[in-house]
Design a protein around this motif. Structure first.
Motif, mmCIF file in Angstrom:
data_model
loop_
_atom_site.group_PDB
_atom_site.id
_atom_site.type_symbol
_atom_site.label_atom_id
_atom_site.label_comp_id
_atom_site.label_asym_id
_atom_site.label_seq_id
_atom_site.Cartn_x
_atom_site.Cartn_y
_atom_site.Cartn_z
ATOM 1 N N ILE A 189 0.761 -1.160 -0.014
ATOM 2 C CA ILE A 189 -0.042 -0.106 0.041
ATOM 3 C C ILE A 189 0.963 1.408 0.092
ATOM 4 N N ASP A 190 0.727 2.042 -1.050
ATOM 5 C CA ASP A 190 1.892 3.107 -1.177
ATOM 6 C C ASP A 190 1.010 4.357 -0.550
ATOM 7 N N ASP A 191 0.008 4.716 -0.603
ATOM 8 C CA ASP A 191 -0.862 5.646 0.170
ATOM 9 C C ASP A 191 -2.133 5.452 -0.059
ATOM 10 N N VAL A 192 -2.888 6.235 0.841
ATOM 11 C CA VAL A 192 -4.504 6.018 0.985
ATOM 12 C C VAL A 192 -5.080 7.402 0.581
ATOM 13 N N ASN A 193 -5.621 7.938 -0.374
ATOM 14 C CA ASN A 193 -5.910 9.318 -0.573
ATOM 15 C C ASN A 193 -7.383 9.349 -0.300
ATOM 16 N N ALA A 194 -7.805 10.187 0.362
ATOM 17 C CA ALA A 194 -9.137 10.408 1.148
ATOM 18 C C ALA A 194 -9.845 11.692 0.361
ATOM 19 N N TRP A 195 -8.786 12.561 -0.174
ATOM 20 C CA TRP A 195 -9.506 13.585 -1.013
ATOM 21 C C TRP A 195 -9.970 14.552 -0.015
ATOM 22 N N CYS A 196 -9.976 14.724 0.965
ATOM 23 C CA CYS A 196 -10.509 15.605 2.089
ATOM 24 C C CYS A 196 -9.945 15.832 3.283
ATOM 25 N N GLY A 197 -9.896 16.971 3.786
ATOM 26 C CA GLY A 197 -9.075 17.136 5.081
ATOM 27 C C GLY A 197 -9.716 16.813 6.345
ATOM 28 N N CYS A 198 -11.040 16.436 6.271
ATOM 29 C CA CYS A 198 -12.066 15.855 7.183
ATOM 30 C C CYS A 198 -11.851 14.413 7.398
ATOM 31 N N THR A 199 -11.188 13.700 6.560
ATOM 32 C CA THR A 199 -11.175 12.293 6.564
ATOM 33 C C THR A 199 -9.460 12.003 6.523
ATOM 34 N N THR A 200 -8.761 11.279 7.301
ATOM 35 C CA THR A 200 -7.605 10.754 7.469
ATOM 36 C C THR A 200 -7.352 9.404 7.374
ATOM 37 N N ALA A 201 -6.252 8.690 6.995
ATOM 38 C CA ALA A 201 -5.944 7.441 7.018
ATOM 39 C C ALA A 201 -4.832 7.029 7.523
ATOM 40 N N ASP A 202 -4.629 5.531 8.284
ATOM 41 C CA ASP A 202 -3.521 5.104 8.751
ATOM 42 C C ASP A 202 -3.655 3.950 8.159
ATOM 43 N N TYR A 203 -2.478 3.327 7.809
ATOM 44 C CA TYR A 203 -2.407 1.984 7.009
ATOM 45 C C TYR A 203 -1.160 1.309 7.283
ATOM 46 N N SER A 204 -1.436 -0.156 6.932
ATOM 47 C CA SER A 204 -0.155 -1.002 7.025
ATOM 48 C C SER A 204 0.861 -0.538 6.071
#
Length: 247
Positions: A65-80
């Motif tokens: 997983i290179d990155d997770v793009n949520a397109w909005c500052g209201c939603t953030t992501a953390d991933y393996s």
């Protein structure tokens, strides 16, 4: 057909092939445990909410997983961050911040995999029940008698003769009684467009506009004072200033 034309056609086909090779492909074999998580009804006052999605690598190659793009500052992501071998799992946690976002929401997150070769998608959704915010968040200036406004000074940008500009002012009644506000101009400049009177219900806020049309140049920055009066009581002044130059 000339050699030049043949080279042009070859370059077009080569470019098209490279574009197709670079297109990201949806990877069905990187399987999520669920595609959409519904938070249901949440309270803004309770703060951020999170959900963790679990992905299983059903392919025959290692997936990163290179990155997770949520397109909005209201939603953030953390991933393996570790590569996911065949048969192994990875986690992606999406966190939604409901602060100042009442109402329904649906947010997509796109996982970019193996350097953009693949991708997959997940969603979170829900409904936010808003909360009452302190009046000072949007109206930081207390004028007295429960009257709050967003500015102490309204400075118009530099104008040229013939131009018209407007500035928004937020006004709030932070009392439990209906408030009648009269705005007295000193001096009584009528070229400036501004309300003479407002009536606000208990806890109500509204927006008004100061508008000025520059009709002649001035040799120095001019200003007037707007004196708000609540129930006849004069409060702190609002200053409005402008500067006009010749075309």
């Amino acid at each position: 057909m000339s050699i030049k034309h043949l080279l042009t056609i070859s370059l077009i086909f080569l470019s098209s092939a490279l574009c197709r090779a670079q297109e990201s492909v949806f990877l069905e074999s990187f399987q999520y445990d669920k595609r959409i998580h519904d938070f249901g009804t949440i309270q803004e006052k309770d703060g951020k909410v999170s959900h963790t999605f679990v992905f299983t690598n059903r392919s025959k190659e290692v997936i990163s997983i290179d990155d997770v793009n949520a397109w909005c500052g209201c939603t953030t992501a953390d991933y393996s961050k570790e590569p996911v071998r065949p048969g192994k799992t990875a986690k992606v946690t999406l966190t939604y911040d409901p602060d100042h976002r009442p109402g329904k929401f649906s947010k997509e997150a796109v996982l970019n995999l193996n350097g953009g070769k693949y991708y997959t998608r997940i969603w979170v959704k829900g409904n936010v029940v808003g909360m009452k915010h302190p009046v000072t968040e949007d109206h930081p200036y207390a004028y007295g008698s429960g009257l709050y406004m967003s500015h102490r000074v309204l400075p118009f940008p530099l104008m040229r003769v013939g131009e018209e500009k407007s500035i928004r002012l937020l006004v709030a009644n932070d009392t439990k009684e209906t408030m009648t506000i009269e705005f007295e101009r000193r001096p009584n400049n009528r070229i400036l467009k501004f309300p003479d009177r407002l009536v606000l219900k208990p806890g109500e806020s509204t927006k008004v506009y100061a508008r000025y049309r520059a009709f002649r140049p001035v040799s120095y920055r001019r200003h007037i004072s707007i004196i708000p009066k609540v129930n006849g009581k004069a409060l702190k002044p609002l200053k409005i200033s402008w500067d006009v130059i010749q075309k």
